[in-house]
Design a protein around this motif. Structure first.
Motif, PDB file in Angstrom:
ATOM      1  N   ASN A  21       0.812  -1.222   0.000  1.00  0.00           N
ATOM      2  CA  ASN A  21       0.000   0.000   0.000  1.00  0.00           C
ATOM      3  C   ASN A  21       0.838   1.262   0.000  1.00  0.00           C
ATOM      4  O   ASN A  21       0.308   2.360  -0.191  1.00  0.00           O
ATOM      5  CB  ASN A  21      -0.916   0.031   1.223  1.00  0.00           C
ATOM      6  N   TYR A  70      -5.399  -3.788  -3.739  1.00  0.00           N
ATOM      7  CA  TYR A  70      -5.676  -2.732  -2.752  1.00  0.00           C
ATOM      8  C   TYR A  70      -5.345  -1.346  -3.297  1.00  0.00           C
ATOM      9  O   TYR A  70      -4.450  -1.187  -4.135  1.00  0.00           O
ATOM     10  CB  TYR A  70      -4.883  -2.963  -1.462  1.00  0.00           C
ATOM     11  N   LYS A  83      -5.191   2.634  -1.424  1.00  0.00           N
ATOM     12  CA  LYS A  83      -5.303   3.368  -0.163  1.00  0.00           C
ATOM     13  C   LYS A  83      -4.902   4.825  -0.386  1.00  0.00           C
ATOM     14  O   LYS A  83      -3.782   5.230  -0.072  1.00  0.00           O
ATOM     15  CB  LYS A  83      -4.393   2.730   0.899  1.00  0.00           C
TER      16      LYS A  83
END
Length: 848
Positions: free
Chosen positions: A199, A364, A366
Motif C-alpha cells: 500500500n 488494494y 489506499k
C-alpha cells in the motif's frame, strides 16, 4: 598638446587594464552532510562561459575575467551558492565553501515541521540512523522500504516472497510494534498495528529522508512503540523548480517508469508538485506477478513569512499474486522460487500469463491525503497542525472450486476496507533561552469494514448463500475484479451482496502529549508525557437476526519518558534515557472471534506495560564518528495471536491466543562511520542482542471456525528465545569515488542467532546464520546550460554471490535422526521460506 594626448591615453589604458585585469580565485568545496571534500563540483564565473571543476580534494582554481564579480559553485543534487570575489589587489582564496543536499531536510520547506519528530530537533540524543534521499534513490531498486533500512543496527528485512510483502524487525520487535509515521501521520493499522508495504510502494519515490529511531525515540505523539519509530519525510514544497524522469528495469521482467516535477515557490507564495509512476513484473517467486501505479500531488501556499500551508494526496493502487508457504523439503525439491500456490487452470477473463489467481491475489488502493499548516506566532512560539484522512479499499481474492466438477466457479474476495481520519496539532514555545515547551493533541477516528464478496464470476453467473440476518439469497454482482481503482470507485456497499462474514469496527482515539526540554552548551535534559483513550466497538450484520453491536470497550493508556545528555568535551557526548508505557491492547485482541460473534474475550485483555532503559556515547570527528548504544526493554502482559501454519480451511488448522506474555530484549549496538580517504567512505555496525521470554503464560486454542477447543492452559515459555529476527547482526558498507561523478558502493550484511516462529508453547529452532553482499554503480553526466541538469545511471546487484539461506521458518519440529530429513540442522518438514537469490536492476534518470 601631444603630451596631454599621450597622458590621456596612458590613463585610459590603465583604467581599461584595471577593468579587464585577470586574477585567480581559489577555494575548497565541501559536502556539509559528510564534512568531506566534494570532487567534481562546478565553478562558473557568473555572466561568462568561464568555468572549472574541483579536484579530488575539493580544491579549485579559476582565472577570472573581471577584477570583481561573482562565481557560482554547484554540484548535481546539491544546492548551489553564489559567492562574490574581488581580485583588484591580487588573487583571492575563498576558503571552504560548503554545499548541502538540495533534497535534504535543510534545503526542503517541510510543512508540518512541528509534527515531524526528527532527532536533529532533539538536543538529547537517541539511538538513531538517518537515510537521506540520495541513498534511498540509489538503493531502493524494485524492493520495499525495509530493504533500504537493513544496513542500520538491529534492523532485519524479510522480503516475504511477493511484491509489497516485505517486513522488518527492529530490536527483535516486528512491524506491529514499531511506529511508522508519514510526515508525522501514524500509518500503522489501527486494528492490529500491521504494515502492508504494497500500500506504500510509492512512498520511496517522494521520500526526502527516512529516520530510524530505535527504542524510546524522540516522538512526542501519544504512540507506544516498543521497538522504535520510523519517520518517513516526503516532499511537500520544494524550494526550487525542477524534477526528473526515470526508467528502471530489473530481474523477472520488472519495469518501472516515474516522472516528477515541481514548480518551486513563485513570487506569490504558491508551489505545485506532482509525481506519477507505473510498475509491473513477474516477481522473483514463481506466479507472483503484479503491477501498480504511484501518484503524488502537492499544493503549497505561503501567504507571508508567518504562515505556510500544504495539501498533499498520494496513493499506490496495486495488485499482486501472493506466494504460498511450503515445507522446506518442497523448496529443496523445486528451488527457491517455488510457490506452493501454483494453480494454472483458471479461465478468468482477466487472465494474465495463464494464471490470474495463483492461490491468492492481493488487490488494494489506499489514497491518503493531508492538509498541513505551520504558523509562526511570534519570535518564540509556533503552531503546527496536520489534518489527514485515508480510504482503504481492497481484498485478498482467491478462486473457489466446485466440489463435484473440480472446476473453478468464481473468485472470492476477503474485503478489508476502512475510513480513517485524524488531526495532530503541536504548539511550541521557547520559554527562555535554554528552556523549550511543547504541547499537542492527537485525535483519530477509524471505521473498519470486513466481509466476503464475489470479486469475479468465472464459471457461474451467481452464487447462492445464506446467513442468519438475511436468510437465503443469491450473489449476482461482482466488485472490483483485479482493478484496485474499481475497488475505490465501485465498492460493495450492499449487505445482500456479501457472504461468509460481514462486520464493522469503530475505533476512536484521542490523546494529548507534552515535552519540556532544557539545554545549554554542555548539558541537555528532556521530559515527555502523553495520555490517550481508545474506544472499540463491533457491529455484526451476519450472525444475528438483527444488526448487533458489541459492548463498547474503553482503555486509558499513557507514556512517560525522560533523558539527559552531557558533552564531556568537544565531539564527545554521553546520554541516558528512560521510559515507561501503558499501552492499550490492539482491537483484534479484545474479541473472541469477530467473524463468529461480538463477544469480548474473558478474562479481559488488559494494557501492556513497556519499560525501556538506554544509554549511549557519541563521538563526531572529521574522519571518524562513533555511536555506541546499550538498551534494555521489558514488555509485559502481552497478548499473542498465532496459528500452527496450516491452511485455515483444513481440519488440522488451529489458532492460539496467549495472554500474560513477558519479553525481555537487551543488547548493544555499535555504529562507526569513517572516511579514511578523501574519495572513500567506509561504515560499519554490529548489534549484539539477547531476546527471551520471561515467565510462563496462559493459552487458549481455536479451530478453523473460531470455536474454542478445551479450556485455558498454562504454557511453559520461560527462557525461550524470541524468533523471527537475528539477534546478532553486523554490516560493512563502502562508497568509493573512482573519478568525479563515478561511484561504486557495496554492502555486506551478516545475520546470526536466528530462531524460528511457530507455536509459542514449543521451543523455537535455531536456524543457520547467513550473509549477503550487495553492490552498485552510479554515474552522472552533466548536461544542459551551465551543466545544471544531469543524466544519472544506476546499477544494483543484490546477493552478489547468490547465497542460499533460510530467511524465515515457521515451525518447531526438532531435528530428525535421519540426516536426509534435515537441512543445515533444521528438520525439512517445517514450513519455511528461502531468501532471494541474485537479483538486479538498472535505472536511467534525467534530472532537470
Amino acid at each position: 598638446m601631444k603630451k596631454i594626448t599621450f597622458l590621456f591615453v596612458v590613463i585610459l589604458m590603465a583604467v581599461v587594464g584595471e577593468t579587464y585585469a585577470q586574477g585567480v580565485v581559489t577555494g575548497t568545496v565541501f559536502d556539509t552532510e559528510s564534512n568531506a571534500p566534494l570532487p567534481g563540483a562546478n565553478i562558473i564565473e557568473v555572466g561568462t562561459s568561464n568555468g572549472t571543476s574541483s579536484d579530488f580534494d575539493g580544491k579549485f582554481s579559476i582565472k577570472v575575467e573581471s577584477s570583481t564579480g561573482t562565481i557560482n559553485v554547484s554540484y548535481v543534487g546539491f544546492g548551489s551558492k553564489d559567492i562574490a570575489y574581488d581580485v583588484t589587489n591580487g588573487n583571492q582564496d575563498l576558503g571552504t565553501i560548503s554545499l548541502g543536499l538540495d533534497n535534504s531536510l535543510e534545503e526542503i520547506i517541510v510543512v508540518g515541521s512541528g509534527i515531524i519528530d526528527l532527532a536533529e530537533d532533539r538536543k538529547t540524543p537517541v539511538a538513531v540512523s538517518t537515510i537521506k534521499a540520495r541513498e534511498i534513490q540509489e538503493k531502493t531498486g524494485n524492493f520495499d522500504l525495509p530493504e533500504v533500512l537493513k544496513s542500520t543496527p538491529s534492523v532485519q528485512n524479510i522480503k516475504g516472497g511477493g511484491f509489497g510483502d516485505g517486513s522488518m524487525y527492529l530490536r527483535g520487535f516486528d512491524q506491529t510494534n514499531t511506529a511508522f509515521l508519514l510526515n508525522g501521520q501514524p500509518i500503522n493499522g489501527m486494528e492490529d498495528g500491521k504494515m502492508y508495504w504494497s500500500n506504500w510502494s510509492g512512498v520511496l519515490d517522494v521520500a526526502n529522508a527516512i529516520q530510524v529511531q530505535r527504542g524510546l525515540g524522540s516522538s512526542k505523539l501519544a504512540i507506544s512503540s516498543v521497538g522504535g519509530t520510523v519517520n518517513i519525510v516526503t516532499k511537500t514544497i520544494d524550494s526550487k523548480e525542477g524534477g526528473f524522469v526515470q526508467q528502471m528495469i530489473g530481474n523477472d521482467d520488472y519495469t518501472k517508469s516515474t516522472a516528477y516535477y515541481s514548480t518551486g515557490v513563485n513570487e506569490k507564495g504558491w508551489s505545485f508538485s506532482a509525481l506519477f509512476g507505473h510498475w509491473q513484473g513477474d516477481g522473483y517467486v514463481n506466479y507472483t506477478h503484479g503491477q501498480g501505479q504511484t501518484y503524488f500531488l502537492s499544493v503549497g501556499y505561503q501567504p507571508n513569512e508567518n504562515h505556510s500551508l500544504n495539501f498533499l494526496i498520494t496513493g499506490a493502487p496495486q495488485w499482486h499474486a501472493a506466494p504460498g508457504r511450503g515445507k522446506i523439503s518442497e523448496f529443496l525439491e523445486n528451488g527457491r522460487k517455488y510457490n506452493s500456490w501454483n494453480f494454472n487452470n483458471s479461465s478468468s477473463k482477466n487472465n494474465i500469463s495463464g494464471d490470474v489467481y495463483p492461490g491468492g491475489r492481493n488487490i488494494y488502493h489506499k489514497p491518503v491525503s493531508n492538509l498541513s499548516w505551520d504558523w509562526t506566532i511570534g519570535d518564540n512560539s509556533s503552531l503546527s497542525t496536520v489534518l489527514y484522512g485515508s480510504l482503504g479499499r481492497g481484498a485478498f481474492a482467491s478462486t473457489r472450486t466446485d466440489k463435484k466438477t473440480k472446476e473453478i466457479t468464481y473468485a472470492r474476495g476477503s474485503y478489508n476496507n476502512h475510513n480513517w481520519y485524524g488531526l495532530i496539532s503541536n504548539f511550541n514555545s521557547k520559554l527562555t533561552e535554554n528552556l523549550e515547551f511543547n504541547l499537542g493533541a492527537d485525535v483519530r477516528s477509524y471505521n473498519g469494514i470486513h466481509f466476503r464478496g464475489v470479486t469475479e464470476f468465472i464459471g457461474v453467473n451467481s452464487v447462492d448463500t445464506k446467513n442468519t440476518l438475511l436468510g437465503e439469497y443469491s450473489l449476482t454482482n461482482s466488485y472490483g475484479g483485479i482493478s484496485p481503482w474499481d475497488m475505490v470507485f465501485k465498492p460493495n456497499t450492499e449487505h445482500n451482496q456479501r457472504f461468509g462474514y460481514d462486520y464493522e469496527e469503530i475505533i476512536t482515539y484521542y490523546g494529548a502529549f507534552g515535552q519540556l526540554e532544557y539545554s545549554n552548551e554542555a548539558l541537555s535534559a528532556f521530559f515527555q508525557g502523553s495520555i490517550s483513550n481508545q474506544d472499540h466497538q463491533v457491529t455484526d450484520s451476519f450472525n444475528y437476526d438483527k444488526e448487533t453491536k458489541s459492548e463498547k470497550v474503553s482503555n486509558i493508556g499513557y507514556n512517560v519518558k525522560g533523558g539527559v545528555a552531557y558533552k564531556v568535551y568537544e565531539g564527545h557526548k554521553v546520554f541516558a534515557n528512560v521510559g515507561h508505557y501503558s499501552r492499550q491492547p490492539f482491537h483484534d485482541d479484545l474479541f473472541d472471534n469477530i467473524r463468529e460473534s461480538v463477544d469480548l474475550i474473558k478474562p479481559a485483555v488488559d494494557n501492556q506495560t513497556i519499560t525501556g532503559l538506554e544509554a549511549g556515547y557519541q563521538f563526531k570527528g572529521d574522519i571518524i564518528s562513533v555511536n555506541l548504544n546499550a538498551y534494555h526493554t521489558t514488555w509485559a502482559n502481552r497478548t499473542i495471536l498465532d496459528n500452527n501454519g496450516e491452511s485455515q480451511e483444513t481440519i488440522a488448522y488451529e489458532s492460539y491466543q496467549t495472554q500474560g506474555v513477558k519479553q525481555v530484549h537487551q543488547g548493544i549496538e555499535l555504529e562507526i562511520m569513517t572516511r579514511p580517504l578523501q574519495n572513500l567512505r567506509l561504515d560499519g555496525f554490529i548489534s549484539l542482542g539477547d531476546w527471551v521470554y520471561d515467565g510462563n503464560a496462559k493459552q487458549r486454542t481455536f479451530d478453523g471456525n473460531g470455536s474454542q477447543k478445551g479450556g485455558e492452559e498454562e504454557i511453559k515459555i520461560d527462557g525461550f528465545k524470541v524468533g523471527g529476527a537475528s539477534q546478532v547482526t553486523a554490516g560493512i558498507g563502502s562508497r568509493y569515488t573512482i573519478v568525479p561523478r563515478l561511484v561504486v558502493d557495496a554492502n555486506w550484511n551478516w545475520y546470526n542467532d536466528l530462531y524460528s516462529q511457530g507455536s509459542l508453547s514449543k521451543n523455537p529452532l535455531a536456524l543457520p546464520s547467513y550473509n549477503t553482499v550487495d553492490t552498485g554503480l552510479s554515474y552522472k553526466v552533466l548536461v544542459g546550460k551551465e551543466d545544471k541538469n544531469s543524466i544519472q545511471f544506476r546499477f544494483n546487484l543484490n546477493n552478489v554471490f547468490d547465497e542460499v539461506y533460510l530467511e524465515s521458518v515457521f515451525g518447531n519440529t526438532q531435528v530428525s535422526s535421519d540426516p536426509k530429513e534435515n537441512y543445515k540442522g533444521v528438520n525439512t518438514s517445517n514450513n519455511g521460506r528461502f531468501g532471494y537469490g541474485r537479483t538486479w536492476n538498472v535505472s536511467l534518470r534525467y534530472n532537470f
